[in-house]
Design a protein around this motif. Structure first.
Motif, PDB file in Angstrom:
ATOM      1  N   ASP B 195       0.955  -1.098   0.623  1.00 34.01           N
ATOM      2  CA  ASP B 195       0.041   0.205   0.041  1.00 34.01           C
ATOM      3  C   ASP B 195       0.845   1.461  -0.065  1.00 34.01           C
ATOM      4  N   ILE B 196       0.755   2.046  -1.148  1.00 30.53           N
ATOM      5  CA  ILE B 196       1.818   2.793  -1.173  1.00 30.53           C
ATOM      6  C   ILE B 196       1.630   3.824  -0.408  1.00 30.53           C
ATOM      7  N   LEU B 197      -0.077   4.337  -0.769  1.00 29.79           N
ATOM      8  CA  LEU B 197      -0.634   5.647  -1.053  1.00 29.79           C
ATOM      9  C   LEU B 197      -0.410   5.814   0.311  1.00 29.79           C
ATOM     10  N   LYS B 198      -0.210   4.839   1.654  1.00 31.12           N
ATOM     11  CA  LYS B 198      -0.230   5.503   2.914  1.00 31.12           C
ATOM     12  C   LYS B 198       0.683   6.222   3.527  1.00 31.12           C
ATOM     13  N   GLU B 199       2.296   5.326   2.396  1.00 30.89           N
ATOM     14  CA  GLU B 199       3.510   5.538   2.816  1.00 30.89           C
ATOM     15  C   GLU B 199       3.635   6.653   2.383  1.00 30.89           C
ATOM     16  N   PHE B 200       3.527   7.560   1.476  1.00 30.26           N
ATOM     17  CA  PHE B 200       3.047   8.854   0.893  1.00 30.26           C
ATOM     18  C   PHE B 200       2.215   9.835   2.154  1.00 30.26           C
ATOM     19  N   ILE B 207       9.653   4.759  -2.424  1.00 32.52           N
ATOM     20  CA  ILE B 207      11.006   4.844  -2.696  1.00 32.52           C
ATOM     21  C   ILE B 207      10.365   5.936  -4.167  1.00 32.52           C
ATOM     22  N   TYR B 208       9.443   5.409  -5.477  1.00 27.56           N
ATOM     23  CA  TYR B 208       9.185   5.918  -6.483  1.00 27.56           C
ATOM     24  C   TYR B 208       8.389   7.445  -6.657  1.00 27.56           C
ATOM     25  N   PRO B 209       7.663   7.733  -7.374  1.00 28.38           N
ATOM     26  CA  PRO B 209       6.778   8.631  -7.689  1.00 28.38           C
ATOM     27  C   PRO B 209       5.493   7.616  -7.642  1.00 28.38           C
ATOM     28  N   PRO B 210       4.913   9.168  -6.983  1.00 29.51           N
ATOM     29  CA  PRO B 210       3.273   8.314  -6.532  1.00 29.51           C
ATOM     30  C   PRO B 210       2.990   7.438  -8.143  1.00 29.51           C
ATOM     31  N   ARG B 211       3.060   7.623  -9.788  1.00 31.48           N
ATOM     32  CA  ARG B 211       2.589   7.479 -10.374  1.00 31.48           C
ATOM     33  C   ARG B 211       3.644   5.541 -10.992  1.00 31.48           C
ATOM     34  N   GLU B 212       4.600   6.075 -10.682  1.00 30.03           N
ATOM     35  CA  GLU B 212       5.120   5.040 -11.545  1.00 30.03           C
ATOM     36  C   GLU B 212       5.466   3.867 -10.117  1.00 30.03           C
ATOM     37  N   SER B 213       5.043   4.647  -9.150  1.00 27.23           N
ATOM     38  CA  SER B 213       4.513   3.064  -7.879  1.00 27.23           C
ATOM     39  C   SER B 213       2.977   2.935  -8.257  1.00 27.23           C
ATOM     40  N   MET B 214       2.241   3.708  -8.404  1.00 29.35           N
ATOM     41  CA  MET B 214       1.070   2.819  -9.038  1.00 29.35           C
ATOM     42  C   MET B 214       1.232   1.876  -9.951  1.00 29.35           C
ATOM     43  N   ARG B 215       2.059   2.075 -10.653  1.00 36.43           N
ATOM     44  CA  ARG B 215       2.023   1.588 -12.024  1.00 36.43           C
ATOM     45  C   ARG B 215       2.231   0.247 -11.514  1.00 36.43           C
ATOM     46  N   LEU B 216       3.642  -0.300 -10.477  1.00 39.80           N
ATOM     47  CA  LEU B 216       3.559  -1.559  -9.826  1.00 39.80           C
ATOM     48  C   LEU B 216       2.540  -2.251  -9.212  1.00 39.80           C
ATOM     49  N   ILE B 217       1.446  -1.474  -8.250  1.00 40.25           N
ATOM     50  CA  ILE B 217       1.348  -2.197  -8.028  1.00 40.25           C
ATOM     51  C   ILE B 217      -0.226  -2.537  -8.994  1.00 40.25           C
ATOM     52  N   GLU B 537      19.933  -4.234  -5.733  1.00 38.44           N
ATOM     53  CA  GLU B 537      19.774  -3.796  -6.963  1.00 38.44           C
ATOM     54  C   GLU B 537      19.105  -4.329  -7.769  1.00 38.44           C
ATOM     55  N   MET B 538      17.411  -4.627  -7.854  1.00 42.13           N
ATOM     56  CA  MET B 538      16.493  -4.335  -8.080  1.00 42.13           C
ATOM     57  C   MET B 538      15.714  -3.067  -8.128  1.00 42.13           C
ATOM     58  N   CYS B 539      15.608  -3.074  -7.047  1.00 39.58           N
ATOM     59  CA  CYS B 539      15.019  -1.338  -6.950  1.00 39.58           C
ATOM     60  C   CYS B 539      15.695  -0.260  -8.002  1.00 39.58           C
ATOM     61  N   ASP B 540      17.243  -0.738  -7.627  1.00 43.30           N
ATOM     62  CA  ASP B 540      18.195   0.275  -7.890  1.00 43.30           C
ATOM     63  C   ASP B 540      18.344   0.385 -10.017  1.00 43.30           C
ATOM     64  N   ALA B 541      17.455  -0.489 -10.524  1.00 45.48           N
ATOM     65  CA  ALA B 541      17.385  -0.893 -11.546  1.00 45.48           C
ATOM     66  C   ALA B 541      15.913  -0.564 -11.888  1.00 45.48           C
ATOM     67  N   LEU B 542      15.145   0.466 -11.231  1.00 39.86           N
ATOM     68  CA  LEU B 542      13.985   0.703 -11.568  1.00 39.86           C
ATOM     69  C   LEU B 542      14.287   2.142 -10.969  1.00 39.86           C
ATOM     70  N   ARG B 543      15.052   2.411 -10.398  1.00 39.14           N
ATOM     71  CA  ARG B 543      15.446   3.634  -9.506  1.00 39.14           C
ATOM     72  C   ARG B 543      15.862   4.502 -10.783  1.00 39.14           C
ATOM     73  N   GLU B 544      16.519   4.273 -11.870  1.00 40.79           N
ATOM     74  CA  GLU B 544      17.917   4.578 -12.520  1.00 40.79           C
ATOM     75  C   GLU B 544      16.323   4.960 -13.926  1.00 40.79           C
ATOM     76  N   VAL B 545      15.047   3.688 -14.250  1.00 36.74           N
ATOM     77  CA  VAL B 545      14.264   4.457 -15.170  1.00 36.74           C
ATOM     78  C   VAL B 545      13.269   5.587 -14.754  1.00 36.74           C
ATOM     79  N   TRP B 546      12.746   5.463 -13.631  1.00 41.37           N
ATOM     80  CA  TRP B 546      11.882   6.215 -12.824  1.00 41.37           C
ATOM     81  C   TRP B 546      12.392   7.260 -11.450  1.00 41.37           C
ATOM     82  N   GLY B 547      13.750   7.788 -11.553  1.00 48.48           N
ATOM     83  CA  GLY B 547      13.838   8.643 -10.442  1.00 48.48           C
ATOM     84  C   GLY B 547      13.077   7.996  -8.761  1.00 48.48           C
TER      85      GLY B 547
END
Lengths: 138, 555
Positions: B195-200, B207-217, B537-547
């Protein structure tokens, strides 16, 4: 009298900022100038903020158990920058056994859960370094 | 027939009985409010629920809108799951605690991860210093996940994993362990918090901005509907919102509005609502104000049923039924006189059971001091067992149904939540409201008000601002030493030497590729997990793409 300037910081990875925000607001309402750093600050960033903001005190909020790593580093950096007269206080979940260790490092106030805000306000007011009062030129 | 201006029975009572009594003996000079600051009247009578329609507002358990419960038989059928959240140190230490809890009669596992894992960082990252294994178990790669569940058959238990930003990575590792055990994914059952929304909003482990986080969900929604259909893909959480200082009503409103946001994003991604909504579950806090909490749980079921049927046109009953886990309020625990916490937790657990929870975690008495000792964790579990078997509460469904007070409060909570929905809808949705800092400000305000009420002693906390004891004896605590850090660092170095690093690189490249395009990220993540890529490593890979997301700090 100049306002007391306090940097409130959340070091480490933890994001539980309720305590930091409540105390920041309480200190501000008590007439202090409060600079809240936001989350996930390294010791370097915190000491940098204290230097830049000419802080009289630093309040560290730590609940994650990382205090024995973060506090020594902050104290060491303060010394390096010649800021040893800045009052450092820590609030959070600190096991009893660590309290004397933190005090030995030079942390002056350690506030555990349930501490009244007024206690912290009073402590900072009484223990902060005395500023050389700027002569009022009116 | 009564005329509109005639006194109600309650008004007559107030005039004829109450007022003379008050003249003789006034009430205590304190605010009669809930812990959330909600004013409470001295008496509730049939007049207070004159507008209540049994069939429309309550109905029988198992029938829409499920105010009285989602199961016709309540706990006479199935007892709630006693699920104790645990994790600390190395995977082996936590594995041992799990086995203790299962032997003590615990019926489900709940994994607490350490902060580096929760933030998608490996133990050797700069910010991990001092945090490895402290607030939970350190999980770096599939190898740690194998150690965590060693000797525990994943096909035979349900596992809840409290993980949010790196939920897809950790879930991929869990599925890889199941695969190695020979378990059939389609039979696996458990919950990802995810549940990323309650994290914000509250806990701030993003980690990632809201919209990219919602994509993972939405990727997880689609993946699970196909591959792991019994898995609860998200546990929409009010717990952390409440712990951050919200009122009971804000917890209810923001949590359900987060739920609406997830369903909306899923529908917008082209998924059939009835294909994924039944696997959405909820997670509430049970705080100390008993009746307000019971009303919150009952109102939550009713609101969600209407939302799913009317807002989203869900056709299946399973989509309408709100299932929830509850944890007693960690924030209510005091470091002073820690044994008092056993009593607080028991009362809070009672409210959760009265509210019809599906599973429950009871906090341990020492959690304002440290992570719980094994003795304290066992006592917390025993508290649930005493409620289940000795209190008589489980003989019937919704024991407080029909209480004038509880029904009035349930209606008021529903009304208040709907008003918050209107405000957030007008902002464009929860993602937009978060971007504007709306729920964050509301919570900060409520939390400061409560602290002020405590300082003024309008709210009494036993042992803290009244009934204080000087020179309390030191309470024994669980002390996590630094050996976990050393172990996890040397294991990480060894892993990087021994694994097929080309396979890791290829799997991470495929992950980046999926993130840049529209392919479901779960499939490449599974390959990363199988290749023993680390969480970092997995999280960094997505950080590189999404910030990465950074919030504007506000006080």
């Amino acid at each position: 009298m100049q306002k007391i300037r306090v940097v409130i910081a959340k070091p480490g990875l933890d994001g539980h900022d309720r305590g930091a925000k409540v105390i920041a607001r309480a200190l501000r309402d008590a007439g202090m100038e409060v600079i809240y750093t936001g989350l996930r600050q390294t010791p370097e960033q915190i000491v940098g903020a204290a230097l830049q903001e000419d802080a009289d005190a630093i309040g560290l909020s730590i609940l994650s158990g990382a205090h024995m790593h973060i506090c020594p580093r902050v104290m060491e950096l303060l010394k390096e920058k010649g800021l040893d007269d800045v009052l450092v206080v820590v609030g959070g979940i600190i096991p009893d056994v660590d309290v004397p260790k933190l005090e030995a490092l030079g942390v002056k106030g350690i506030f555990l859960p349930g501490t009244p805000m007024q206690t912290i306000i009073d402590f900072i007011q009484q223990n902060v370094r005395r500023r050389v009062d700027v002569v009022d030129s009116r | 027939m009564k005329s509109a201006t005639a006194d109600t029975d309650k008004q007559r009572w107030e005039r004829d009985v109450l007022e003379p009594a008050l003249e003789k003996a006034p009430e205590r000079d304190v605010p009669f409010t809930t812990i959330s600051g909600r004013p409470i009247e001295r008496l509730y009578t049939p007049d207070d629920i004159a507008s209540l329609d049994y069939g429309r507002d309550l109905n029988d358990p198992g029938a829409f809108p499920y105010t009285r419960g989602i199961h016709p038989t309540g706990y006479r059928g199935k007892m709630w799951t006693m699920r104790q959240f645990a994790g600390f140190g190395t995977p082996e230490e936590t594995n041992e605690r799990y086995k203790t809890l299962l032997e003590a009669g615990g019926t489900g596992l709940s994994v607490a991860f350490d902060l580096p894992t929760l933030m998608g960082r490996d133990p050797d990252h700069e910010l991990s210093l001092g945090e490895v294994g402290k607030c939970g178990v350190s999980i770096t790669s599939l190898a740690d996940m194998e150690r965590l569940f060693d000797g525990i058959s994943l096909a035979g238990i349900t596992t809840s994993m409290t993980i949010n930003s790196p939920a897809p990575m950790i879930f991929a590792m869990y599925l890889a362990v199941a695969e190695k055990q020979g378990a059939d994914w389609s039979k696996l059952s458990g919950t990802l918090q995810n549940d990323i929304l309650k994290e914000f909003i509250a806990q701030k482990e993003y980690i990632y901005p809201p919209r990219e986080s919602m994509r993972l969900i939405t990727d997880i929604f689609a993946f699970c509907a196909k591959e792991v259909p019994k898995w609860n893909t998200i546990s929409v959480s009010g717990y952390h919102i409440r712990e951050a200082g919200s009122t009971s009503l804000q917890e209810l409103a923001f949590t359900l509005r987060d739920g609406i946001e997830y369903v909306q994003y899923g529908a917008d991604a082209g998924l059939d609502v009835d294909a994924f909504a039944p696997q959405i579950s909820f997670f509430f806090n049970s705080h100390s104000d008993f009746f307000e909490e019971v009303a919150k749980f009952r109102a939550a079921r009713k609101i969600w049923a209407h939302v799913m049927r009317e807002r989203f046109n869900a056709k299946q009953e399973r989509s309408w039924k709100l299932r929830f886990h509850t944890q007693t309020a960690g924030v209510s625990l005091t470091a002073q006189q820690p044994y008092n916490n056993v009593v607080r937790t028991a009362l809070q657990a009672l409210a959760a059971v009265m509210g019809g929870t599906q599973s429950l975690h009871t906090n341990s008495l020492d959690e304002a001091l440290a992570l719980p000792t094994a003795e304290a964790a066992t006592l917390a579990l025993r508290t649930q067992q005493i409620i289940a078997h000795e209190s008589g509460l489980t003989n019937l469904v919704d024991p407080l149904g029909g209480s004038y007070f509880v029904e009035r409060l349930t209606l008021d909570m529903e009304q208040g939540a709907r008003e918050y929905f209107d405000t957030i809808d007008a902002m464009g949705g929860m993602v937009e409201a978060i971007e504007q800092g709306f729920p964050q400000r509301e919570i900060a305000e409520a939390s400061y008000k409560f602290q002020q009420a405590v300082e003024r002693r309008e709210k009494i906390i036993v042992g803290v601002n009244d009934y204080v004891e000087e020179d309390e004896p030191r309470h024994p605590i669980l002390y996590i030493d630094e050996s976990t850090y050393d172990t996890q660092i040397s294991r990480l170095q060894e892993l990087k030497r021994r694994r097929d690093n080309d396979a890791v690189r290829r799997s991470l490249d495929a992950l980046r590729e999926a993130a840049r395009g529209g392919a479901n990220t779960m499939y490449p993540l599974l390959d990363c997990a199988r290749a023993y890529a680390t969480v970092g490593e997995m999280c960094d890979a997505l950080r590189e793409v999404w910030g990465e997301y950074e919030e504007v700090p506000l006080i």
